[in-house]
Structures are given as structure tokens and as C-alpha cells.
Design an enzyme around this catalytic site. Structure first.
Site, PDB file in Angstrom:
ATOM      1  N   ASN B 393       0.824  -1.204   0.000  1.00 22.39           N
ATOM      2  CA  ASN B 393       0.000   0.000   0.000  1.00 22.39           C
ATOM      3  C   ASN B 393       0.860   1.258   0.000  1.00 22.39           C
ATOM      4  OD1 ASN B 393      -1.872   1.996   0.364  1.00 22.39           O
ATOM      5  ND2 ASN B 393      -2.814   1.131   2.185  1.00 22.39           N
ATOM      6  N   ASP B 394       1.520   1.544   1.124  1.00 26.12           N
ATOM      7  CA  ASP B 394       2.304   2.782   1.236  1.00 26.12           C
ATOM      8  C   ASP B 394       3.324   2.938   0.114  1.00 26.12           C
ATOM      9  OD1 ASP B 394       0.965   3.544   3.517  1.00 26.12           O
ATOM     10  OD2 ASP B 394       2.431   2.635   4.880  1.00 26.12           O
ATOM     11  N   VAL B 395       3.924   1.820  -0.318  1.00 26.37           N
ATOM     12  CA  VAL B 395       5.011   1.910  -1.301  1.00 26.37           C
ATOM     13  C   VAL B 395       4.509   2.245  -2.703  1.00 26.37           C
ATOM     14  CG1 VAL B 395       6.509   0.337  -0.030  1.00 26.37           C
ATOM     15  CG2 VAL B 395       4.990  -0.580  -1.779  1.00 26.37           C
TER      16      VAL B 395
END
Lengths: 132, 466
Positions: B393-395
């Protein structure tokens, strides 16, 4: 005649000076010897340590990012070379406490040596090229 | 005899360097690992032969190696690859504890290492001993906490309390004072006080660090275990220990640096901890008037992917948790049969340890030349028809490039938003670890596939088989 005596006197004076110098050098050497004995092995170890840091730095930067997990496995296994210290301690019969600590260290480090190399081998055996 | 031992240690050092060198390519890596094993064998043999031990000592050492070796062999051959991060953390703790034991042995029997007699050990040796002891003890308790967090036996959430950093700083100063006193007196009581304090400090240093920052922690503890070995090497005047400790220390430090760079955070920021507590999550939602999220079915996804020309799979920790790597490869195989080009994109901090995703994909028999690092593959997303994001997600969050107020601003990300269609396999709409909402979910070219990573991918596989 007089020049000959003068020369002889000079020579005698010079040899006395030389003897003095030799004595001074000997005393200086005696004074520094214990220092040299303490400092030199440490400096040698420090030199080797710093050189090894540089070697490690360059070798590790050349490791491909895909193999960073196996890198941790291998470094973990080789850091267990601390087993050497455990063996030396366990070998010494002088102190039972030291012997016990040595055997414990050998046991823990052995878990790591066998486990670390084996798990790394398992990881590496899975990395395969595209077939054909 | 001592000369032969020194030469053997030199050979072992060179073999260890070659072991690391081999890891520059998968083809040479197996050979490298063998060099490492040979080096270790030489070191152990040379030490046993050179120590002039009596029979009793010999039996004890062989027993120790046999017991430890069997335990290690059993663990390493049974462990699942998804549990690798916690295994490595557990192994680090053992090195730390072994360092503590060797330091203690050197204290009670200094004559075995030629550094003095009990009660009268050289000051320099005492200093080196206390350094090896303190770093070893911190490595031990820190790794135990990292293990518990990674293994899920302890919550991955950061544990924070008031004045935490002041307490740690205070304990650090106290540790320094104890070391000075110990060097001055050589008292065994002070030795054990240093050990206890360092155990406590290692524990306190790691509890505020959140689960997803564990790649940095594991690398850092890897580094510590090296410095501990080097410290012991200085204490007992053993060059092999010094060289190996330096190699391992440098390696762990570089890995920590790479991981921090992958998150655009400083090592200090990571170590102070508290990141990933969900305080930021509520504030981040802000936008309000958003396009509704488009949720799709595995059948839709299968249809689109079948007709795609190029697909990039982006795996994250979620894939590891769901054990979905095998199914992902099955999906890729079916797609390749349809003439689709499939490759994989790995973010440096994906997973819970450096290179975690690469190992999982390798385990699922994904060829390593289909797996690419961030810089390598980022330009290719623009040409891709589908980005299949599974458990990451964050990446992938473009806020890292555009939103200066975001917690992840400046972090290098995988440019999945450039692909024609983006599939997100996710359990729900929850934010990632950083507590930042991912605006990609709301884009028109994004389709959410809600559900367990393995189940969703399995359904796609079934749809592709029809």
C-alpha cells in the site's frame, strides 16, 4: 707530536660521547619498551579492524538487492565465529565458571552456525533462472 | 603451532570475505555459502587443535557443538520461508548472548586469553570486554523483542510512554558510568550490573519501534551482533573475530542505510520509534468529496489481465501474511500461456526484512530474472497494461511525491499509477502502516479486489482456467 696527542684526546672524547649516547639510547629504549608492548598489539588490531570495515563496505555494496535476505543469513552465520572465544574458554581448566560460560557460548553459537548456513543454503537453492 | 593457527584464521577471514562476495550474483552465491562453511570449519578446527585442551574440555566442546548444531539444523530445515525475519532475529539474539558468555569467561579466566590474572586484568582489556558485553547484551534483548514482534507473539504496535527517550538517555549515561567504574576496578559485580542494564536498554530501545520498521531493526541488530563479535575479538586478541565482526557490522549498517533510504527517513527517526501509531490516520482522510471506490470481481480482473500485453505484479507484506506467493506464480504461468508478459516489482522496504519478497518469490519458483528492483522497473509502468498490487500500500502511494504534509513524503515509490489499470488486492479500505490514505484507490483506472490475497488470486486463477 702535539697534534698526535690532540687527535688521541679527541678520539677518546668522541668514544666517551658515543658510549654516553649508546647508554642514553638504551635507557630510552628501556623506558619505551613496556609502552610499545601494550600499544602495538592494540594498534595492529585497530588497523586490521578498520581495514576489514572497508573491505566489508565495498563487498556488501556489491551484493545484489535480491539477495539481501541470504546476506543476513550468511553474516549471521559467520558472526557466530565468536564460537572461537567459547572454545578457548572451555579449554581452560583454571576456572569452572569460565569453562561453563565457554560451553554455553559454544552451544549457542553452534545453533547459529549450523542454522545460519543451512537456512542460507535453502534460500539460495530457490533462486533459479528462467528456463529455456 | 600458534603460527599455524594464525594462518588458519587468515584463511578463514579470506573465505568469509569470499562468502559475501559470492552474493553479488545468484549464480555464484551457493559457492560463496560453501566458502563460508569451509572457513568456519577451519576456524573451529584450528582453535581446538591450538588450545591444548584436556580431554574433559574436548568432550564438553564437542557436546556443545553437537547439541547446538542439531538444534540449529532442525530449526533451519523446518522453518517456513515466510517466518524468515523472526528466525533471523532469533539467531541474532544467540550471537549477542554468546558474546555475553565469552566476555564473562574472559573475566573469570583471563589467563586463558593472556590478558592478565583474575582480579588483575589490564585496563584496556576491561574496556574492550565491557564494550563486547554491553553490545552483546543489547543485541540479545533487542533481538528477543524484534523476534516477539515479528512472530506476532507481541503486538507490532509501538509501545510508547512519557519521558521514554529521557529514560533511555539516562540509562545510557548510567551504562557509561558503570563501564568507567568497571575499567577502574575490574569488579565482577559491576560486570553483571553492566550486563543487566544493557539487557534492559536493549529491551527499551526496541519496544517503541513499530512492526513495519522491523526491516531496519533487524538490519541494525545484525550490525550490532557484528560489533559485539569485534569487541570480543579485541578483548581476547583474536584477529579472526575482529575481521569477521567488522564485516558483519559493516554489512548490517549498509542494510540499515538502504532500508532507511527506501523510506526516506533517517535512522534516528526510525530508532526514536512511534511511527505507524494510528494517530495520523483520522486526519489524513480530509478530502471528503471523493469519487466512489470501484470494486471489482476476480472474474473481471481475470478478463482484463487475459487481454493485457504486459502485467507487473507488486507484492508486499500482505502477500507474505496470506502465503499467496505460490498462487501468484500460478496466475503468472496461466497469463504467460495467454501470451502476456509478466514481471515483478520489488520495493526496497517491502516485507519485514531486506530482500524478503525476493526469497518468497524464489520459493514459489519465480525465476529471478523476472523480478526487478524499484529503479529498474519504474520506467516500465507507463508501458504496462495492468499493475497487480497484492498486499502493498504505502510503497505505491503517489502522495509521497505530491503531498508535502504526508508522513511518507519523499519516500521513493513504485509508479503503479502510470499503468493503464491498477488492481489492488486488499482486505478492506484501511490505511497502510504509515496511517496515510492512498488516493490511488479513488482513481478511475483503479479497481479494488477486496478479500484475502490468496483467496482472491486463487479465484482469478480459476477464472483464467475456464
Amino acid at each position: 707530536m702535539s697534534t698526535q696527542t690532540e687527535l688521541a684526546n679527541r678520539a677518546a672524547e668522541l668514544s666517551a660521547r658515543a658510549a654516553e649516547l649508546a647508554d642514553f639510547a638504551r635507557r630510552a629504549a628501556e623506558a619505551t619498551a613496556p609502552v610499545a608492548q601494550v600499544v602495538e598489539p592494540f594498534l595492529l588490531m585497530l588497523t586490521i579492524f578498520l581495514m576489514a570495515c572497508f573491505v566489508g563496505y565495498y563487498v556488501v555494496w556489491s551484493v545484489t538487492p535480491a539477495l539481501h535476505s541470504p546476506l543476513m543469513g550468511v553474516t549471521n552465520a559467520i558472526s557466530s565465529v565468536i564460537v572461537v572465544g567459547g572454545i578457548l574458554a572451555a579449554a581452560a581448566a583454571e576456572s569452572d565458571a569460565a569453562r561453563l560460560f565457554g560451553v554455553l557460548a559454544v552451544t549457542l553459537a553452534s545453533v547459529n552456525i549450523f542454522g545460519g548456513f543451512l537456512v542460507t543454503r535453502r534460500m539460495l537453492s530457490m533462486f533459479q533462472k528462467k528456463k529455456g | 603451532m600458534a603460527t599455524i593457527a594464525t594462518l588458519a584464521y587468515l584463511a578463514a577471514s579470506v573465505l568469509f570475505i569470499l562468502a559475501l562476495r559470492g552474493l553479488s550474483h545468484p549464480e555464484t552465491s551457493r559457492q560463496g555459502n560453501q566458502y563460508g562453511m569451509i572457513g568456519m570449519g577451519i576456524a573451529i578446527l584450528a582453535t581446538i587443535l591450538n588450545s591444548g585442551m584436556d580431554f574433559g574440555g574436548f568432550v564438553l566442546i564437542i557436546a556443545g557443538i553437537a547439541i547446538g548444531g542439531s538444534i540449529g539444523t532442525i530449526i533451519a530445515s523446518r522453518i517456513q520461508m515466510t517466518s524468515l525475519p523472526q528466525l533471523v532475529a532469533a539467531f541474532h539474539s544467540l550471537v549477542g548472548m554468546a558474546a555475553v558468555f565469552v566476555a564473562a569467561a574472559a573475566l573469570y579466566s583471563p589467563q586463558s586469553f593472556g590478558i592478565g590474572v583474575p582480579g588483575n586484568i589490564k585496563g584496556a582489556s576491561l574496556l574492550e570486554m565491557s564494550l563486547g558485553l554491553a553490545i552483546g547484551a543489547i543485541t540479545f534483548s533487542g533481538s528477543v523483542i524484534a523476534f516477539l514482534k515479528l512472530d506476532g507473539r507481541m503486538s507490532g504496535a509501538p509501545i510508547l510512554f512519557a519521558n521514554q527517550h529521557k529514560l533511555n538517555a539516562g540509562l545510557g549515561i548510567l551504562l557509561l558510568l558503570l563501564v568507567i567504574l568497571f575499567v577502574a576496578t575490574g569488579s565482577p559485580t559491576l560486570f553483571w550490573m553492566i550486563a543487566i542494564l544493557a539487557f534492559g536498554l536493549g529491551f527499551l530501545l526496541i519496544i517503541p519501534i513499530g512492526g513495519a520498521d522491523m526491516p531496519v531493526v533487524v538490519s541494525m541488530l545484525n550490525s550490532y551482533s557484528g560489533w559485539a563479535a569485534a569487541g570480543i575479538g579485541f578483548t581476547i586478541g583474536n584477529l579472526l573475530l575482529i575481521v569477521t565482526g567488522a564485516l558483519v557490522g559493516a554489512s548490517g549498517a549498509i542494510l540499515s542505510y538502504i532500508m532507511c533510504k527506501g523510506m526516506n527517513r533517517s535512522i534516528i527517526n526510525v530508532l526514536l520509534g512511534g511511527f505507524g501509531s494510528d494517530s495520523g490516520a483520522a486526519a489524513a482522510g480530509g478530502g471528503g468529496e471523493r469519487a466512489p471506490v470501484k470494486a471489482g470481481s476476480p472474474e473481471d480482473a481475470a478478463f482484463i489481465m487475459k487481454n493485457a500485453g504486459k502485467i507487473i505484479v507488486v507484492p508486499g507484506y500482505g502477500m507474505a501474511v496470506a502465503q499467496a506467493q505460490q498462487v501468484v506464480r500460478e496466475m503468472a504461468d496461466l497469463l504467460k500461456k495467454e501470451g502476456v508478459e509478466v514481471s515483478y516489482a520489488i520495493h526496497p522496504v517491502a516485507g519485514r526484512m531486506p530482500g524478503h519478497m525476493n526469497v518468497l518469490l524464489a520459493e514459489a519458483n519465480v525465476p529471478y530474472d523476472e523480478v526487478h528492483e524499484l529503479e529498474e522497473i519504474n520506467p516500465e509502468f507507463a508501458e504496462a497494461d495492468v499493475a497487480y498490487v497484492i498486499g502493498a500500500n504505502d510503497v505505491t502511494n503517489p502522495a509521497a511525491k505530491t503531498d508535502k504534509s504526508s508522513a511518507i513524503y519523499g519516500m521513493p515509490i513504485l509508479d503503479v499509477e502510470r499503468a493503464k489499470t491498477v488492481f489492488f488486492v486488499k482486505r478492506g479500505m484501511a490505511s497502510g502502516y504509515a496511517g496515510v490514505e492512498n488516493e490511488l484507490f479513488f482513481r478511475p483506472n483503479t479497481m479494488m479486489l477486496f478479500g484475502d490475497a490468496k483467496k482472491v488470486t486463487q479465484e482469478i486463477v480459476q477464472a483464467l482456467q475456464r
